[in-house]
Design an enzyme around this catalytic site. Structure first.
Site, mmCIF file in Angstrom:
data_model
loop_
_atom_site.group_PDB
_atom_site.id
_atom_site.type_symbol
_atom_site.label_atom_id
_atom_site.label_comp_id
_atom_site.label_asym_id
_atom_site.label_seq_id
_atom_site.Cartn_x
_atom_site.Cartn_y
_atom_site.Cartn_z
ATOM 1 N N ARG A 1 0.854 -1.284 -0.092
ATOM 2 C CA ARG A 1 0.434 -0.133 -0.230
ATOM 3 C C ARG A 1 0.884 1.450 0.019
ATOM 4 O O ARG A 1 0.567 2.658 -0.117
ATOM 5 C CB ARG A 1 -0.906 -0.065 0.977
ATOM 6 C CG ARG A 1 -1.690 1.005 0.787
ATOM 7 C CD ARG A 1 -2.845 0.568 1.846
ATOM 8 N NE ARG A 1 -2.975 -0.254 3.197
ATOM 9 C CZ ARG A 1 -2.190 0.504 4.719
ATOM 10 N NH1 ARG A 1 -2.038 1.852 4.766
ATOM 11 N NH2 ARG A 1 -2.275 -0.302 5.573
ATOM 12 N N TYR B 1 -15.272 17.586 -15.633
ATOM 13 C CA TYR B 1 -15.640 15.773 -15.461
ATOM 14 C C TYR B 1 -17.010 15.291 -14.620
ATOM 15 O O TYR B 1 -16.535 16.212 -13.429
ATOM 16 C CB TYR B 1 -14.740 14.262 -15.197
ATOM 17 C CG TYR B 1 -15.366 13.279 -15.560
ATOM 18 C CD1 TYR B 1 -15.942 12.939 -16.490
ATOM 19 C CD2 TYR B 1 -14.941 12.594 -13.673
ATOM 20 C CE1 TYR B 1 -16.191 11.221 -15.963
ATOM 21 C CE2 TYR B 1 -15.670 11.555 -13.477
ATOM 22 C CZ TYR B 1 -16.102 10.542 -14.972
ATOM 23 O OH TYR B 1 -15.708 9.172 -14.030
ATOM 24 N N ASP C 1 -6.402 18.433 -14.141
ATOM 25 C CA ASP C 1 -6.474 16.814 -15.018
ATOM 26 C C ASP C 1 -6.213 17.610 -16.483
ATOM 27 O O ASP C 1 -6.656 17.755 -17.212
ATOM 28 C CB ASP C 1 -7.895 16.905 -14.668
ATOM 29 C CG ASP C 1 -8.502 15.299 -14.942
ATOM 30 O OD1 ASP C 1 -8.217 14.872 -16.096
ATOM 31 O OD2 ASP C 1 -9.746 15.345 -14.910
ATOM 32 N N LYS D 1 -7.295 5.539 -19.309
ATOM 33 C CA LYS D 1 -7.454 5.745 -20.676
ATOM 34 C C LYS D 1 -6.769 6.143 -21.845
ATOM 35 O O LYS D 1 -5.970 5.524 -21.475
ATOM 36 C CB LYS D 1 -7.977 7.463 -20.436
ATOM 37 C CG LYS D 1 -9.698 7.725 -19.257
ATOM 38 C CD LYS D 1 -10.370 7.413 -19.762
ATOM 39 C CE LYS D 1 -11.563 8.088 -18.015
ATOM 40 N NZ LYS D 1 -12.191 7.072 -18.357
#
Ligand code: PLP
Length: 394
Positions: free
Chosen positions: A57, A110, A182, A207
């Protein structure tokens, strides 16, 4: 390495030295943790994002290779890879904000990010002011003592407005705000926001970075080591960090990113230009067309205009639905940035959390169709679109 072009950097990723030889493809370190001889090295590794590998992690060599690759392409000091794009965005916002802070965000966002900001406002008393993406004066006018952060998208989803990054980041810097951008739609091939003054760049690596619609991942890149460490600590705390196989898929995708982006952009130009002349289409939204409000800014800021566009049909929602039912090659599906062309209806899917007034303010109509253009042959795509619009290939 930093003097190399992105095409070369994307291919020549760092590989580990294994007793004098080096794997061509980076290995997947599929382990949840690492063991130590020295307890001090163990303790140090737990406390920083660039130390010894400790627990999955916190850090993993495959994940760090992906982080270093994206940080290198974006020109950042370091990166944190996450399990999804929203994992990166929420780690940055929750890691840097506290109740009572004020955020200035561009209006066109978004849908998932808009929802997250609404949630931060409703549940954590973070105040949000929305401004146009190209109005630095509006940023300065919105600033108050509690203002902490400016949030932008290089190319907005789904109407493809382009943010005035130099102007907006400059205003934020003057006001002492951290700017988060972004950069999912542009990718580092078309834009590197840190060069324009951004402090943090986030991506849905689901993406273009990965590029094959086969993985969910995200990444946040930081201009400074201090921001890197703060957000890394928070991402570790909430468990947002990426797993090694997802990171490996992103690393594999990055190697062909510049090639794919060139084809996505060229195909989009071909489709958007032809659709703009079709009688069933009232408007095409792509910043590479002179009719787009961001055209002048985009032409100055970007070498090309991206692989996503939207268009409006004369008869509204029914026509949009009929088009999406009629396409044969393009698929009706969420997401973007993969090799295949996808179409969707933002008003009822990605932006369904927006009310009618907010949809109208974002310019998203009931007849708006979003197209994420793939890397197929452009003539095949146009033939498919033309038959779906009912006019045959022109
Ligand atoms: N940012 C943008 C611009 C997006 O389009 C998306 C998803 O579509 C996200 C962030 C969220 O990414 P993910 O779905 O990987 O969480």
């Amino acid at each position: 390495m930093s003097s190399l072009h992105p095409e070369t950097r994307a291919v020549h990723l760092p590989r580990p030295d294994l007793n004098g030889s080096t794997p061509i493809s980076p290995p997947i370190y599929q382990t949840s943790g690492f063991s130590f001889d020295d307890p001090e090295v163990f303790a140090d590794g737990m406390s920083r994002p660039d130390g010894a590998f400790t627990y999955g992690r916190h850090s993993n060599p495959t994940v760090r290779a992906m982080e270093d690759a994206v940080a290198g392409l974006e020109g950042g000091a370091g990166a944190v890879a996450t399990g999804s794009g929203m994992g990166a965005i929420s780690s940055v916002l929750l890691g840097l904000l506290k109740p009572g802070d004020h955020v200035i965000a561009q209006r066109a966002l978004y849908g998932g990010t808009a929802q997250l900001l609404a949630d931060l406002a409703a549940r954590f008393a973070v105040e949000i002011t929305y401004v146009p993406e190209d109005d630095p004066a509006a940023v300065l006018a919105a600033v108050r003592p509690a203002s902490r952060l400016l949030y932008l998208e290089t190319i907005a989803n789904p109407m493809t407005q382009v943010a005035d990054l130099p102007g907006m980041c400059g205003a934020a810097r003057e006001a002492g705000l951290v700017t988060v951008v972004d950069n999912t739609f542009a990718s580092p091939v078309l834009c590197r926001p840190i060069e324009h003054g951004a402090d943090v760049v986030v991506h849905s690596a689901t993406k273009y970075l990965s590029g094959h619609s086969d993985v969910l991942a995200g990444v946040a890149v930081f201009a400074s080591a201090e921001l890197h460490r703060r957000v890394w600590s928070y991402a570790v705390e909430v468990g947002a960090t990426a797993d090694p196989f997802a990171a490996w898929l992103v690393l594999r995708g990055i190697q062909t990113l510049p090639l794919r982006m060139a084809r996505h952009c060229a195909n989009t130009r071909a489709l958007a230009t032809r659709l703009a002349g079709h009688p069933a289409v009232t408007a095409v939204h792509w910043p590479g067309l002179p009719s787009h409000p961001s055209y002048d800014l985009a032409a100055k800021l970007l070498p090309d205009f991206g692989g996503v566009f939207s268009f409006d049909l004369t008869v509204g929602r029914e026509a949009g639905e009929a088009f999406m039912r009629a396409v044969r090659l393009a698929r009706l599906a969420p997401s973007l940035g993969g090799v295949e062309t996808l179409v969707m209806h933002p008003a009822t899917t990605s932006h369904r959390s927006l009310g009618p007034a907010e949809l109208a303010a974002a310019g998203i109509g009931q007849g708006t169709v979003r197209v994420a253009v793939g890397i197929e042959h452009p003539d095949d795509l146009w033939a498919d679109f033309a038959q779906a619009l009912g006019g045959g290939a022109a």
